[in-house]
Write a protein that holds these residues in place. Sequence first.
Motif, PDB file in Angstrom:
ATOM      1  N   THR A   4    -147.786 -15.923  30.667  1.00 32.62           N
ATOM      2  CA  THR A   4    -148.747 -16.127  31.766  1.00 32.62           C
ATOM      3  C   THR A   4    -150.106 -16.454  31.175  1.00 32.62           C
ATOM      4  O   THR A   4    -150.490 -15.915  30.110  1.00 32.62           O
ATOM      5  N   TYR A  38    -154.431 -17.052  32.099  1.00 30.04           N
ATOM      6  CA  TYR A  38    -155.534 -16.713  33.022  1.00 30.04           C
ATOM      7  C   TYR A  38    -156.761 -17.466  32.518  1.00 30.04           C
ATOM      8  O   TYR A  38    -157.252 -17.199  31.421  1.00 30.04           O
ATOM      9  N   PHE A  60    -154.162 -19.474  37.474  1.00 35.44           N
ATOM     10  CA  PHE A  60    -153.036 -18.680  36.988  1.00 35.44           C
ATOM     11  C   PHE A  60    -151.839 -19.609  36.779  1.00 35.44           C
ATOM     12  O   PHE A  60    -151.451 -20.360  37.697  1.00 35.44           O
ATOM     13  N   VAL A  88    -147.757 -20.146  34.627  1.00 31.97           N
ATOM     14  CA  VAL A  88    -146.612 -19.437  34.037  1.00 31.97           C
ATOM     15  C   VAL A  88    -145.725 -20.457  33.332  1.00 31.97           C
ATOM     16  O   VAL A  88    -145.486 -21.562  33.835  1.00 31.97           O
ATOM     17  N   PRO A 112    -146.087 -21.123  39.583  1.00 32.46           N
ATOM     18  CA  PRO A 112    -146.483 -19.708  39.575  1.00 32.46           C
ATOM     19  C   PRO A 112    -146.259 -19.026  40.924  1.00 32.46           C
ATOM     20  O   PRO A 112    -145.917 -17.832  40.956  1.00 32.46           O
TER      21      PRO A 112
END
Length: 282
Positions: free
Chosen positions: A213, A215, A251, A253, A262
Amino acid sequence: MKLKRIKILLAVFTFAGNLISAQFNTLMPVQPKKESQEYKKSAETQEENAATLKKTKKPWIKIFNSPSRSDLKNEIDSLKILIKDLGAKSSEKKSGYQKMKDSLLALTMQRFKDQEQKPKKKQSLTKYDPVEEYEEPISKIVMPVKNKMTITSSYGTRTHPIFGTKKMHNGIDLKASYENVYSIMDGIVTAAGWDPKGGGNYMKVRHFNRFETSYLHLSEIYYKPGEKVAAGYVIGRSGNSGNSTGPHLHFSVKEFGQSINPARFLNDLIKANNLIAIYNEQ
């Protein structure tokens, strides 16, 4: 020869005459000495004391505190009465003391019997509740932001808000104005710092060697590469760093190194989490 005898007789008579004269001298009367003034005073004092005694007309017995027979008898009788009274009082005191002693002894024995009859209190031990073993859930997840997630820019191809060109958006933008950002699952931080491609301050976390993940656009970063994090740990704070038009959280993934949606990923996690919760309740 005769002359010698005459001399001896004369010597004898002379010695006898001297002896007789010496004896007469020893027998001579001694002249009386004059009495001193101190002697006269003492004699006068004695005469005055004798006169005083005659005036009082008290017998010698009373002067020297020598009682008569009748006085002695009276004193003896009074002493006998006193001794008798003292003996009676002493016997009364002894009997009273004995009664008090007996009562105290009886009271002590009664208390001792009462204590023996009373059941002895057992010392109470502190009771503890049994320790309940904490079982970690098989899967635990947390959403990346605490408030209700609102997607401001979806996953897929889009027109870039700054450059105006169409470009693949490999994540989702979530509404988050300078608030805490959470690790969605347990993992290890693989990268953290500044993204030169426009992501600003960013962090990447690997989960179970399958998912990664990311950020982006953070205002603060709280962990370094190599550090372990758990689900729900605050790993940073959202912001407006890098190529951004306002504070938000980007965000994204990856699964086995390939980008995935995501939003779908989070929805799948939520469904799995709810099923596990229902199973544990049953």
